[in-house]
Design a protein around this motif. Structure first.
Motif, short mmCIF file in Angstrom:
data_model
loop_
_atom_site.label_atom_id
_atom_site.label_comp_id
_atom_site.label_asym_id
_atom_site.label_seq_id
_atom_site.Cartn_x
_atom_site.Cartn_y
_atom_site.Cartn_z
N LEU A 1 7.46 1.43 5.35
CA LEU A 1 6.80 1.29 4.06
C LEU A 1 7.81 1.61 2.97
O LEU A 1 8.88 2.14 3.25
CB LEU A 1 5.57 2.20 3.95
CG LEU A 1 5.77 3.72 3.79
CD1 LEU A 1 4.40 4.37 3.54
CD2 LEU A 1 6.40 4.38 4.98
N THR A 2 7.45 1.26 1.74
CA THR A 2 8.33 1.60 0.62
C THR A 2 8.01 3.03 0.20
O THR A 2 6.90 3.53 0.42
CB THR A 2 8.11 0.67 -0.59
OG1 THR A 2 6.81 0.94 -1.13
CG2 THR A 2 8.26 -0.80 -0.21
N PRO A 3 8.97 3.72 -0.45
CA PRO A 3 8.67 5.06 -0.97
C PRO A 3 7.48 5.04 -1.93
O PRO A 3 6.69 5.98 -1.96
CB PRO A 3 9.97 5.45 -1.68
CG PRO A 3 11.02 4.67 -0.97
CD PRO A 3 10.38 3.36 -0.63
N GLN A 4 7.34 3.96 -2.68
CA GLN A 4 6.23 3.85 -3.62
C GLN A 4 4.90 3.78 -2.87
O GLN A 4 3.91 4.39 -3.29
CB GLN A 4 6.42 2.60 -4.51
CG GLN A 4 7.60 2.70 -5.47
CD GLN A 4 8.98 2.46 -4.83
OE1 GLN A 4 9.11 2.06 -3.66
NE2 GLN A 4 10.03 2.71 -5.60
N GLN A 5 4.87 3.03 -1.76
CA GLN A 5 3.65 2.96 -0.95
C GLN A 5 3.35 4.34 -0.36
O GLN A 5 2.19 4.75 -0.28
CB GLN A 5 3.81 1.94 0.19
CG GLN A 5 3.77 0.50 -0.28
CD GLN A 5 4.13 -0.46 0.85
OE1 GLN A 5 5.02 -0.21 1.65
NE2 GLN A 5 3.43 -1.58 0.90
N LEU A 6 4.40 5.03 0.08
CA LEU A 6 4.23 6.35 0.66
C LEU A 6 3.61 7.31 -0.36
O LEU A 6 2.67 8.05 -0.06
CB LEU A 6 5.58 6.88 1.16
CG LEU A 6 5.58 8.24 1.84
CD1 LEU A 6 4.65 8.28 3.04
CD2 LEU A 6 7.01 8.60 2.28
N GLN A 7 4.10 7.24 -1.58
CA GLN A 7 3.54 8.09 -2.63
C GLN A 7 2.09 7.70 -2.92
O GLN A 7 1.22 8.57 -3.06
CB GLN A 7 4.37 8.02 -3.91
CG GLN A 7 3.84 9.02 -4.93
CD GLN A 7 4.56 8.97 -6.26
OE1 GLN A 7 5.27 8.02 -6.57
NE2 GLN A 7 4.35 10.00 -7.06
N ALA A 8 1.83 6.40 -2.99
CA ALA A 8 0.48 5.94 -3.28
C ALA A 8 -0.50 6.36 -2.18
O ALA A 8 -1.61 6.81 -2.47
CB ALA A 8 0.46 4.42 -3.45
N MET A 9 -0.09 6.25 -0.92
CA MET A 9 -1.04 6.56 0.16
C MET A 9 -1.22 8.05 0.37
O MET A 9 -2.25 8.47 0.87
CB MET A 9 -0.75 5.78 1.44
CG MET A 9 0.42 6.10 2.26
SD MET A 9 0.56 5.11 3.82
CE MET A 9 0.73 3.43 3.31
#
Length: 165
Positions: free
Chosen positions: A142-150
């Motif tokens: 996943l992208t770091p942005q997705q990781l933060q969002a989830m």
């Protein structure tokens, strides 16, 4: 219902990811991904692109504290404690009880008890990262942005400063 090729804990993560619309599969490594180096070797990426989940115990209330760090970084416990409060060691029983996962397979999502979370700012240097998917051999991309969002984790500087060579 997934195909039965994933261990139960990894299938649980795959189902969670599908439930939030994540489009990348859970991947089983042929060898263990228990350490960042092992996972990186199995995936053909750099150690820094492994988003390792480290659990601490917050002393004041026994809350689980999850630090998702770049695989190349050592977590600076003092920096983390400054953000969330004094930390204690989390033993295997605590990790299993609070996260629902065994050490080596702690996923950033789907915890038994919602942890206090910090996300290593260094992960944002990479286009994508790999995180544990509930089992020592299971990972997902996943992208770091997705990781933060989830996860909803706060992004923080959690890395120990490397001594200059």
């Amino acid at each position: 219902m997934g195909d039965n090729s994933l261990p139960e804990s990894a299938q649980r993560v795959a189902d969670l990811l599908a439930g939030i619309g994540h489009d990348r599969p859970v991947v089983m490594l042929p060898a263990t991904g228990r350490t960042s180096a092992e996972a990186a070797a199995g995936l053909g990426c750099t150690v820094a692109e492994i988003a390792k989940s480290i659990i601490f115990r917050r002393v004041e209330d026994d809350a689980p504290v999850l630090v998702i760090a770049s695989g190349s970084n050592r977590v600076d416990e003092a920096k983390v404690a400054a953000r969330v409060g004094a930390l204690g060691k989390a033993d295997a029983r605590f990790v299993r009880e609070k996260t629902g996962y065994a050490i080596g397979g702690v996923c950033p999502i789907g915890h038994a008890v919602k942890p206090v979370m910090l996300l290593d700012a260094d992960l944002f240097r990479y286009e994508s990262v790999w995180a544990a998917a509930g089992h020592p051999h299971a990972v997902f991309n996943l992208t770091p942005q997705q990781l933060q969002a989830m996860t909803g984790a706060d992004v923080a500087d959690v890395a120990q400063q490397q001594a200059p060579a």
